[in-house]
Design an enzyme around this catalytic site. Sequence first.
Site, mmCIF file in Angstrom:
data_model
loop_
_atom_site.group_PDB
_atom_site.id
_atom_site.type_symbol
_atom_site.label_atom_id
_atom_site.label_comp_id
_atom_site.label_asym_id
_atom_site.label_seq_id
_atom_site.Cartn_x
_atom_site.Cartn_y
_atom_site.Cartn_z
ATOM 1 N N ARG A 182 0.912 -1.056 0.009
ATOM 2 C CA ARG A 182 -0.054 0.054 -0.007
ATOM 3 C C ARG A 182 0.850 1.068 0.011
ATOM 4 O O ARG A 182 2.140 1.372 0.675
ATOM 5 C CB ARG A 182 -0.855 -0.070 1.212
ATOM 6 C CG ARG A 182 -2.098 -1.036 1.035
ATOM 7 C CD ARG A 182 -2.967 -0.668 0.112
ATOM 8 N NE ARG A 182 -4.194 -1.634 -0.101
ATOM 9 C CZ ARG A 182 -3.985 -2.527 -1.143
ATOM 10 N NH1 ARG A 182 -3.299 -2.584 -2.072
ATOM 11 N NH2 ARG A 182 -5.283 -3.098 -1.160
ATOM 12 N N HIS B 249 0.200 -0.081 -10.383
ATOM 13 C CA HIS B 249 -0.685 -0.606 -9.802
ATOM 14 C C HIS B 249 -1.104 -2.097 -10.482
ATOM 15 O O HIS B 249 -2.305 -2.461 -10.708
ATOM 16 C CB HIS B 249 -1.656 0.012 -9.250
ATOM 17 C CG HIS B 249 -2.433 -0.612 -7.826
ATOM 18 N ND1 HIS B 249 -2.933 -0.051 -6.977
ATOM 19 C CD2 HIS B 249 -2.622 -2.102 -7.498
ATOM 20 C CE1 HIS B 249 -3.465 -0.723 -6.059
ATOM 21 N NE2 HIS B 249 -3.041 -2.107 -6.258
#
Length: 306
Positions: free
Chosen positions: A221, A269
């Site tokens: 994250r 991502h």
Amino acid sequence: MKVLFAAPARLWDAWSPALRNACSEMELCREGDPAGFDALIYAPGYPEDGTVLDFTPFTRARLVQSLWAGVERIVTNPTLTQPLCRMVDPGLAQGMVDYCAGWAMRAHLGMDRYAQDGIWRNHLTPPLARERGVTVLGMGELGRAVASALTGLGFRVTGWSQSGRPVPGIEALAGAALPEALRRAEVLICLLPDTPETRNLLDADRLALLPQGATVINAGRGTLIDERALLAALDQGRPGHAVLDVFRSEPLPPDHPFWAHPGVTVTPHVAAETRPVSAAPVVAENLRRAMRDEPLLHLVDRTRGY
């Protein structure tokens, strides 16, 4: 069973055939009376009008199944009282292994040192994998898969988590041993969830514990790393390079300094995408378990946030 597909409309065409194939007894809907649904298949971004989904009317629902591994945007919803399960599936784990092993090997071999400029750099010979220390922060399903794969390639792997839960064949450190885990990390792989305890875990002081020239790979994250501290540390060579797949703001703004910094590689991502074909059977199994009042797979502990 009647199930609401509570996810952005763009996901419907890919997910609905896979879900129906995996669970033929399910009536999958995109709308309807909330009180009539037995379960929800959920992804943040629903509803698409920007409001936050109110789970209160779903009085019959026995399960909220997340399509994604990360649930930090769901557990904070105060209306959620139904059991919440995160996504863990073989395709997700394999994608994370592929990404982390690929970038770890690139860093280990120093592939970027061999510029195609006519200079014969025969003196730049990498060490063997067994001579390279790799630390994996976060030893959940994905962290264990990555640590095991890198151990299989011969690296000296250390795993770290708050609990220090044992993992066969891998040295596992816990909580207060984080400084030692960082000192060993010639390659540091971050796979921790986003919780109050993990935010800015890698601050200036902890980044300074890394070996000179270390590589940081963050596929967990974006909140795990203090961005300003990382940029300053990169300028000092500790770490020497950062491969970043997750960010506090996504898509990463075009003017963000990560794009221009020579010590940063940005990927959009893509480390571990949830693939409908491999994930749908996991959803189907949890739906059936919920209907039979059996223990659910990958149930989220809301007090811990994952």
